[in-house]
Design a protein around this motif. Structure first.
Motif, short mmCIF file in Angstrom:
data_model
loop_
_atom_site.label_atom_id
_atom_site.label_comp_id
_atom_site.label_asym_id
_atom_site.label_seq_id
_atom_site.Cartn_x
_atom_site.Cartn_y
_atom_site.Cartn_z
N LEU A 61 8.14 -39.80 -59.86
CA LEU A 61 6.78 -40.32 -59.81
C LEU A 61 6.22 -40.12 -58.40
O LEU A 61 6.89 -40.42 -57.41
CB LEU A 61 6.79 -41.81 -60.17
CG LEU A 61 5.48 -42.43 -60.67
CD1 LEU A 61 5.06 -41.81 -61.99
CD2 LEU A 61 5.64 -43.94 -60.82
N VAL A 62 5.02 -39.61 -58.31
CA VAL A 62 4.36 -39.39 -57.01
C VAL A 62 3.32 -40.50 -56.83
O VAL A 62 2.37 -40.60 -57.60
CB VAL A 62 3.69 -38.02 -56.93
CG1 VAL A 62 2.98 -37.85 -55.59
CG2 VAL A 62 4.72 -36.91 -57.13
N GLU A 63 3.52 -41.32 -55.82
CA GLU A 63 2.59 -42.42 -55.54
C GLU A 63 1.79 -42.14 -54.28
O GLU A 63 2.30 -41.60 -53.30
CB GLU A 63 3.35 -43.75 -55.37
CG GLU A 63 3.98 -44.29 -56.63
CD GLU A 63 4.49 -45.71 -56.46
OE1 GLU A 63 3.72 -46.57 -55.98
OE2 GLU A 63 5.67 -45.95 -56.78
N ARG A 64 0.53 -42.56 -54.32
CA ARG A 64 -0.34 -42.53 -53.14
C ARG A 64 -0.94 -43.93 -52.97
O ARG A 64 -1.54 -44.47 -53.91
CB ARG A 64 -1.45 -41.49 -53.28
CG ARG A 64 -0.96 -40.04 -53.26
CD ARG A 64 -2.11 -39.10 -53.50
NE ARG A 64 -1.71 -37.71 -53.52
CZ ARG A 64 -1.79 -36.85 -52.49
NH1 ARG A 64 -2.27 -37.30 -51.33
NH2 ARG A 64 -1.41 -35.61 -52.59
N ASP A 65 -0.77 -44.50 -51.79
CA ASP A 65 -1.22 -45.86 -51.54
C ASP A 65 -2.73 -45.99 -51.65
O ASP A 65 -3.49 -45.12 -51.19
CB ASP A 65 -0.79 -46.33 -50.15
CG ASP A 65 0.72 -46.53 -50.03
OD1 ASP A 65 1.36 -46.77 -51.07
OD2 ASP A 65 1.23 -46.44 -48.90
N ILE A 66 -3.17 -47.09 -52.24
CA ILE A 66 -4.57 -47.49 -52.18
C ILE A 66 -4.67 -48.73 -51.29
O ILE A 66 -5.27 -48.69 -50.22
CB ILE A 66 -5.14 -47.76 -53.59
CG1 ILE A 66 -4.98 -46.53 -54.49
CG2 ILE A 66 -6.62 -48.14 -53.49
CD1 ILE A 66 -5.43 -46.74 -55.92
N LEU A 67 -4.05 -49.84 -51.72
CA LEU A 67 -3.98 -51.05 -50.91
C LEU A 67 -2.52 -51.45 -50.76
O LEU A 67 -1.73 -51.33 -51.70
CB LEU A 67 -4.77 -52.19 -51.55
CG LEU A 67 -6.26 -51.93 -51.81
CD1 LEU A 67 -6.89 -53.14 -52.50
CD2 LEU A 67 -7.00 -51.59 -50.53
N ILE A 68 -2.17 -51.94 -49.56
CA ILE A 68 -0.79 -52.31 -49.27
C ILE A 68 -0.75 -53.69 -48.62
O ILE A 68 -1.78 -54.28 -48.32
CB ILE A 68 -0.10 -51.27 -48.37
CG1 ILE A 68 -0.86 -51.14 -47.04
CG2 ILE A 68 0.00 -49.91 -49.07
CD1 ILE A 68 -0.18 -50.24 -46.03
#
Length: 292
Positions: A61-68
């Protein structure tokens, strides 16, 4: 009429109606001019996944942060504003790919499918994945996500930690947005909402996850939130605009914002297009305890 011209007209009507119809409500609309020393820097509270570097999780799975995770009262990096949810990302799984078997420990994940087709296997249950399907995956349950087609499987992913004493589900929970009935009433004037998950269905730190739609040439009621509330709105479709504090921003798909919990930063979404707009919403409210 062009969208920007229409938006200006809406704002004029909005400001005029508040000035004529009622006295200022300082908890919702602050009449003082914008002051960067006083007002929140709203760009720290908004982010699009395209601004983030990709990272692999779950094997494929490739994740890209939006809010952390961060301090919502004084964020030190753009999008680092979550106090209760662990992370909010845009995730994708390539054509015909499969994640590794994963078992979450001390956390659970919620997936909202945006595009593509696949399946998720967890325990002795299998569910089809397509746009509008949401999955609540509890801890201590091995699961695998598969992309069964030639199109990338895309989704929003919300992670939340499980507090001590929390009673989680023993099986995954699946919600089909398109099979859900509309909630009665229109939240914030014009919102048309469909529930996905809530505290009763097994959310650990969050209170609600829903989708909200609103029609052309309408706007939400401006209002603010105070300490202890974590409310996030994310664009799924095009042409959304948002009033946050005393400024306007375009909110293209993949962009989320958190309302600063300072009691003085109102928010309201606008639809100045000729099509209905859809947003994904998740929130935590004070006084809502997780299941024990």
């Amino acid at each position: 009429m062009r969208p920007r011209t229409m938006l200006s007209g809406i704002l004029f009507v909005m400001i005029s109606s508040f000035a004529i119809a009622q006295a200022p409500d300082y908890s919702r609309l602050d009449p003082k001019p914008y002051d960067p020393e006083y007002d929140a820097n709203i760009d720290m509270y908004m982010r699009n996944w395209r601004e983030s570097m990709p990272q692999k999780t779950h094997g494929a799975l490739v994740e890209r942060d939006i809010l952390i995770k961060g301090d919502p009262s004084k964020p030190t990096a753009r999008g680092a504003v979550l106090k209760y949810a662990s992370r909010f990302t845009y995730a994708s799984l390539g054509a015909y790919e499969s994640t590794q078997p994963v078992t979450l420990e001390g956390e659970q994940e919620i997936f909202y499918i945006l595009s593509g087709e696949g399946t998720v296997d967890a325990g002795n249950k299998t569910a089809d994945l397509r746009a509008g399907i949401a999955v609540q995956m509890p801890p201590n349950l091995e699961f695998t996500i598969k992309n069964n087609g030639g199109e990338i499987l895309t989704m929003y992913l919300i992670s939340e930690l499980c507090p001590e004493g929390f009673r989680s589900n023993s099986e995954m929970l699946v919600a089909d947005e398109y099979a859900r009935a509309w909630n009665k009433g229109n939240p914030h004037w014009v919102g048309l909402s469909k529930p996905l998950f809530n505290t009763q269905s097994g959310l650990a730190t969050l209170t609600n996850i829903i989708t909200v739609q609103f029609d052309p040439m309408t706007m939400f009621q401006p209002h603010s939130h105070t300490e202890g509330t974590e409310e996030v709105w994310t664009a799924i479709t095009e042409n959304a605009y948002v009033l946050l504090g005393k400024q306007l921003r375009h909110q293209p798909p993949g962009t989320a914002y958190l309302i600063p919990p300072d009691g003085k930063t109102p928010h309201a979404n606008f639809n100045v297009s000729d099509k209905r707009i859809k947003l994904l919403y998740f929130a935590r409210f004070p006084g809502r305890e997780p299941r024990k």
